[in-house]
Design a protein around this motif. Structure first.
Motif, PDB file in Angstrom:
ATOM      1  N   TYR A   1     -29.502  -6.211   2.063  1.00 30.80           N
ATOM      2  CA  TYR A   1     -29.360  -7.578   1.553  1.00 30.80           C
ATOM      3  C   TYR A   1     -27.879  -7.887   1.402  1.00 30.80           C
ATOM      4  N   VAL A   2     -27.412  -8.894   2.130  1.00 33.77           N
ATOM      5  CA  VAL A   2     -25.993  -9.222   2.214  1.00 33.77           C
ATOM      6  C   VAL A   2     -25.751 -10.564   1.536  1.00 33.77           C
ATOM      7  N   VAL A   3     -24.885 -10.566   0.508  1.00 35.41           N
ATOM      8  CA  VAL A   3     -24.601 -11.754  -0.293  1.00 35.41           C
ATOM      9  C   VAL A   3     -23.082 -11.841  -0.492  1.00 35.41           C
TER      10      VAL A   3
ATOM     11  N   VAL B   1     -30.742  -9.015   5.863  1.00 33.38           N
ATOM     12  CA  VAL B   1     -31.029 -10.355   5.348  1.00 33.38           C
ATOM     13  C   VAL B   1     -29.732 -10.883   4.745  1.00 33.38           C
ATOM     14  N   LEU B   2     -29.269 -12.039   5.214  1.00 30.76           N
ATOM     15  CA  LEU B   2     -27.954 -12.569   4.836  1.00 30.76           C
ATOM     16  C   LEU B   2     -28.097 -13.890   4.088  1.00 30.76           C
TER      17      LEU B   2
ATOM     18  N   GLY C   1     -33.795  -7.566  14.333  1.00 33.07           N
ATOM     19  CA  GLY C   1     -33.684  -8.935  13.847  1.00 33.07           C
ATOM     20  C   GLY C   1     -32.823  -9.025  12.601  1.00 33.07           C
ATOM     21  N   VAL C   2     -32.122 -10.146  12.456  1.00 30.17           N
ATOM     22  CA  VAL C   2     -31.330 -10.459  11.273  1.00 30.17           C
ATOM     23  C   VAL C   2     -31.749 -11.848  10.802  1.00 30.17           C
TER      24      VAL C   2
ATOM     25  N   GLY D   1     -34.606 -14.229   0.009  1.00 28.62           N
ATOM     26  CA  GLY D   1     -33.847 -13.098   0.540  1.00 28.62           C
ATOM     27  C   GLY D   1     -34.075 -11.798  -0.190  1.00 28.62           C
ATOM     28  N   LEU D   2     -34.111 -11.853  -1.520  1.00 28.16           N
ATOM     29  CA  LEU D   2     -34.276 -10.622  -2.289  1.00 28.16           C
ATOM     30  C   LEU D   2     -35.633  -9.993  -2.027  1.00 28.16           C
TER      31      LEU D   2
END
Length: 448
Positions: A74-76, A50-51, A24-25, A63-64
């Motif tokens: 964790y993608v930012v 997690v985007l 899962g994303v 998200g964090l």
């Protein structure tokens, strides 16, 4: 692949869980991550990524905490100075989650570094795009949240970002925005519950107008947005602490009265007509329904002591969940039960509830003040003849402008008016809450 929607109707936002096999994303999760974890468990997937599409201005991200609690990447978007470790992505990067592949597309406008994520099938065909605050359903994200010095530049950027999405993606690509379901992050109200790139090509103003017409129309239509937005980006850049959804400490009637008398924020969550029928003088009525957190957050004095009154613990816990989504973490307690049991020696206050036909009848008999607490653009479009317009978010600083005597308070549906009525209620005024849809005022010819 499956895309599941996690709705946060109180803020007008959506988060998403993309699942394929056991992977899962998550995109743009709200702060109460237990909802995400429950959905992932129901889908039988392990969240690996997690985007975030952008540093959010209307809510505190989950998200964090989500990424840390499950050891997900964790993608930012790159470009912001953040107080935590993350994978900073730029245009063209690929987020590879095994059976799920997402391509990063830089789509500035809502913010400078905003990105969208293009979901591609195993053959590389785009099947969906997570557009955050860029392309929304029949509109776009607002472009003024970073200050007026950036608004014009970002509005032009938004136009080109939405055009790029439409130019580079197939018409049957599903569009999955974060904002636009009542969120003040939308430039204008969004339309519909689902859309595709092809549908947006025929309905989105950034795709049906020339650039200057789009810019002019967007800038002219921007209305006020909640004051709590000023705190959201700061919290999200620093890194939000873990969330607390537990029941606040109980407050007895004597302590409750002391807090009210001291001028503290004591908020009654009960239904608006129940509040009108009987409430503790000095409390504020914020019915726990769809618009609760937006308007409480808008009017709340950031950091002030806050105590809740509710019918029961379940109601208080629901309110706490709503509040932590915008960073109001510290509650000073709660009192629950029948309102007459919380009086502590004082009498309950009350005021009348009526509708627009009732207002029409009264205005034919005697002079009354009509207080309209809608925003200025709503008032300009149509209003009750002779009404005084003080938008709800201005009322705390302008309450002395409300005349003494009989005051009928209305808005567009009754919700904002119910908050305003609780704010102006007192011995000098005979308050009447107009709990009615404004369209009814138009129908009976009350409007100018």
């Amino acid at each position: 692949m499956d895309v599941s929607i996690i709705e946060t109707s109180g803020l007008g936002d959506r988060s998403y869980l993309v699942s394929a096999g056991d992977i899962g994303v998550v995109i743009d999760p709200q702060r109460d991550i237990d909802r995400v974890l429950k959905l992932a468990a129901e889908r039988g997937v392990r969240i690996t990524h997690v985007l975030e599409t952008h540093i959010h201005n209307d809510y505190v991200t989950g998200g964090l905490e989500l990424s840390r609690s499950i050891a997900a990447e964790y993608v930012v978007p790159a470009g912001d100075d953040l107080g935590y470790e993350r994978r900073a992505v730029v245009d063209g990067d690929i987020v590879d989650a095994g059976p799920i592949r997402l391509q990063v597309m830089h789509t500035p406008g809502h913010t400078h570094h905003h990105v969208s994520y293009v979901l591609r099938d195993p053959e590389g065909t785009a099947v969906g795009v997570f557009t955050g605050g860029s392309m929304l359903f029949g509109t776009t994200g607002r472009t003024d949240l970073l200050g007026e010095d950036h608004t014009d530049e970002l509005t032009h950027a938004q136009y080109h970002s939405v055009r790029r999405l439409a130019d580079e993606l197939p018409p049957d690509t599903e569009v999955y925005p974060t904002h636009g379901f009542g969120s003040f992050c939308a430039a204008t109200p969004a339309s519909g519950d689902a859309s595709t790139i092809g549908r947006e090509r025929t309905s989105n103003p950034a795709l049906t107008q020339d650039e200057q017409s789009y810019v002019d129309e967007l800038l002219a239509g921007l209305a006020a947005y909640p004051a709590y937005y000023a705190h959201m980006g700061v919290i999200n850049r620093q890194g939000p602490p873990p969330v607390d959804l537990s029941m606040p400490e109980p407050v007895d009637p004597d302590e409750l009265r002391r807090r009210i008398d001291a001028g503290e924020w004591v908020v009654d969550l009960r239904e608006r007509t129940a509040f009108a029928a009987g409430h503790l003088g000095g409390t504020l009525g914020f019915e726990l329904s769809g618009s609760f957190v937006t308007y409480l957050g808008w009017l709340y004095k950031w950091g002030a002591p806050l105590t809740l009154i509710g019918d029961d613990e379940e109601q208080v816990l629901e309110a706490r969940r709503e509040l932590v989504r915008i960073g109001i973490d510290d509650l000073d307690g709660a009192a629950v039960g029948e309102i007459h049991t919380l009086v502590a020696g004082t009498e309950l206050r009350s005021y009348r509830v009526a509708d627009f036909p009732g207002l029409e009848q009264v205005r034919g008999e005697r002079d009354v003040t009509v207080l309209d607490v809608r925003q200025e653009n709503e008032f300009d479009e149509a209003h009750v003849d002779g009404a005084v317009n003080i938008p709800l978010h201005h009322l705390p600083d302008r309450v002395d402008e409300v005349p003494d005597g009989e005051v009928w308070v209305h808005c567009g549906s009754g919700y904002r008016a119910s908050i305003a009525a609780s704010m102006i209620d007192g011995p000098r005024r005979d308050v009447v809450l107009v709990n009615d849809e404004f369209d009814r005022a138009k129908e009976i010819g009350l409007t100018a």
